[in-house]
Design an enzyme around this catalytic site. Structure first.
Site, short mmCIF file in Angstrom:
data_model
loop_
_atom_site.label_atom_id
_atom_site.label_comp_id
_atom_site.label_asym_id
_atom_site.label_seq_id
_atom_site.Cartn_x
_atom_site.Cartn_y
_atom_site.Cartn_z
N HIS A 222 1.02 -1.69 -0.04
CA HIS A 222 0.25 -0.09 -0.30
C HIS A 222 1.40 1.44 -0.19
CE1 HIS A 222 1.32 -0.77 4.41
NE2 HIS A 222 0.95 1.13 3.96
N ASP A 224 0.94 5.44 1.92
CA ASP A 224 -0.21 5.65 2.93
C ASP A 224 -0.34 7.04 2.77
OD1 ASP A 224 1.64 3.57 4.61
OD2 ASP A 224 2.85 5.59 5.21
N HIS A 279 5.11 0.55 0.08
CA HIS A 279 5.51 -0.67 0.61
C HIS A 279 4.44 -1.66 1.54
CE1 HIS A 279 3.37 3.01 2.87
NE2 HIS A 279 3.40 2.00 4.19
N ARG A 290 7.64 -9.07 15.87
CA ARG A 290 7.50 -7.67 14.95
C ARG A 290 6.61 -6.56 15.74
NH1 ARG A 290 7.19 -4.67 9.61
NH2 ARG A 290 8.94 -2.96 10.11
C1 LIG Z 1 -4.73 8.36 9.18
C2 LIG Z 1 -4.55 6.97 8.30
C3 LIG Z 1 -3.54 6.50 7.66
C4 LIG Z 1 -4.59 4.93 8.06
C5 LIG Z 1 -5.47 5.16 7.61
C6 LIG Z 1 -5.90 6.35 9.13
C7 LIG Z 1 -5.61 5.44 10.58
C8 LIG Z 1 -4.26 4.16 10.28
C9 LIG Z 1 -4.06 4.41 9.11
C10 LIG Z 1 -3.77 2.69 8.30
C11 LIG Z 1 -2.77 1.69 8.73
C12 LIG Z 1 -2.39 1.16 8.23
C13 LIG Z 1 -1.88 1.27 6.84
C14 LIG Z 1 -3.12 1.95 6.10
C15 LIG Z 1 -3.11 1.71 4.41
C16 LIG Z 1 -3.76 0.77 6.96
O1 LIG Z 1 -5.15 0.33 6.81
O2 LIG Z 1 -4.86 1.65 7.72
C17 LIG Z 1 -3.19 3.16 7.34
C18 LIG Z 1 -4.30 4.27 6.39
C19 LIG Z 1 -4.05 4.81 5.14
O3 LIG Z 1 -2.29 5.72 4.79
O4 LIG Z 1 -4.43 5.30 4.20
O1 LIG Z 2 5.46 -2.29 10.25
C1 LIG Z 2 5.71 -1.51 9.26
O2 LIG Z 2 6.73 -1.65 9.08
C2 LIG Z 2 4.85 -1.13 8.25
C3 LIG Z 2 3.67 -0.24 9.09
C4 LIG Z 2 3.20 0.22 7.72
O3 LIG Z 2 3.59 0.14 6.31
C5 LIG Z 2 2.25 1.81 8.22
O4 LIG Z 2 1.86 1.14 9.43
O5 LIG Z 2 1.26 2.50 6.95
FE LIG Z 3 2.48 2.15 5.54
#
Ligand SMILES: C=C1C[C@]23C[C@H]1CC[C@H]2[C@@]12CCC[C@@](C)(C(=O)O1)[C@H]2[C@@H]3C(=O)O
Ligand SMILES: O=C(O)CCC(=O)C(=O)O
Ligand SMILES: [Fe+2]
Length: 345
Positions: A222, A224, A279, A290
């Protein structure tokens, strides 16, 4: 009236099935729901590594700019976050995920909620579940922490609050560094927002030991939805970044260093000069647990983003149309990795 980022995420409900993590302590094999198609690209080219940027190095501006352009990511050292704070946040994160499954379920994210315990939001886009459990914080963690530890959450809250405050300082430093690398000044970005120019979220990630790491996925690929993300990982490897032309590259933990990766918003603002780093997290063969802590540095939902005109020369045209953060989060919640493509001009 302004909407907060957590309200924006609230407007995008997710089905419960895509929120509840497996009770990882109770399983000895990987259930079918968590078996991903066999993949031969889990390994990576170990000769390649993302650059290291030392914030105390006079060349930091140039190095950060080059790293963002070539990789969309770099390690940062001498960032000013004390090592004991990183350790404390890591140990509080471990304490949270070590709670019994039924306790963690008390802080489960609501289907229309943004914060609390659960699977990553992107789970709904994949037919299989990830070997992952997460805890999302926006602002104060007190509500959900109180559900986990009715009498004993002060230590957790204090560590997370202090970490977020310190992270904001690092994020501001990095923003200035990045702006400078682009030949822009701090006053150049016109964010078109009222009081607070930035908004942030904290995501605690746990990847429990996996009985069959080759067939399970820690966190699926994905990008961010942030300007950039600042990540602390414990000493267990798993993060990989996709580099155009090279494939998946492991980002091995460096003690005390943080990983910075470019998110979609900075990719839009730089008119794609900086790639939004694709990533993922893979699982280790050694049965280690982890943990990672991601600080998403973003913009408030009412903020408009479009490519910075100052970066465009006479022939270069903006590649993305102007969107509010709220609108972009909505497009991404429905279309995931197609989102950037959907706002291109
Ligand atoms: C501020 C954010 C950024 C979110 C949504 C919201 C809270 C949680 C984050 C994450 C965390 C895990 C990967 C991700 C892809 C997910 O599924 O939740 C992230 C997402 C994003 O970067 O879009
Ligand atoms: O755990 C990791 O190394 C990546 C976490 C991540 O990509 C995320 O929280 O958006
Ligand atoms: Fe991420």
């Amino acid at each position: 009236m302004t909407t907060t980022l957590s309200q924006v995420y609230r407007e995008k409900p997710i089905r419960l099935y895509n929120i509840i993590p497996l009770d990882f302590n109770s399983v000895r094999t990987v259930p079918d729901s968590h078996v991903w198609p066999k993949s031969d690209d889990f390994s990576s080219d170990h000769r390649l590594t993302i650059p290291i940027v030392d914030l105390e190095d006079p060349n930091a501006v140039k190095l950060a700019g080059q790293a963002c352009e070539a990789w969309g990511a770099f390690h940062v050292i001498n960032h000013g976050i004390p090592l004991n704070l990183l350790e404390e946040v890591e140990s509080e994160t471990r304490r949270l995920f070590s709670l019994p499954a039924e306790t963690k379920m008390k802080a489960l994210r609501e289907p229309d909620g943004a914060t609390g315990y659960g699977l990553p939001r992107i789970s709904k886009f994949f037919p299989k579940h990830m070997w992952h459990e997460g805890f999302t914080i926006m602002g104060s963690p007190a509500d959900h922490a109180g559900m986990l530890w009715p009498n004993d959450n002060a230590r957790f809250c204090y560590a997370m609050d202090r970490y977020q405050k310190k992270m904001e300082v690092v994020a501001e430093k990095l923003t200035n560094l990045i702006l400078e690398s682009l030949g822009m000044s701090q006053e150049d970005p016109k964010w078109e927002v009222g009081s607070s120019p930035f908004s942030a979220a904290l995501q605690l990630n746990s990847y429990p030991p996996c009985p069959n790491p080759d067939r399970a996925m820690g966190l699926a690929p994905h990008t961010d939805t942030s300007i950039f993300t600042i990540l602390h990982q414990n000493s267990v490897s798993g993060l990989q970044i996709f580099k155009q032309g090279a494939g998946w590259v492991s980002v091995l933990p460096i003690a005390g260093a943080l990983v910075v990766n470019v998110g979609d918003l900075l990719h839009i603002l730089t008119n794609a000069r900086f790639p939004s780093a694709l990533h993922r997290a893979v699982l280790n063969q050694d049965g280690y647990h982890r943990l990672s802590v991601a600080y998403f540095y973003g913009l408030p939902s009412d903020c408009r983003v479009s490519p910075w005109l100052k970066l465009l020369n006479s022939v270069e045209k903006p590649r993305y149309r102007s969107v509010t953060v709220k609108e972009y989060v909505g497009i991404k919640s429905n279309n995931f990795q197609q989102a950037l493509w959907l706002i291109r001009i």
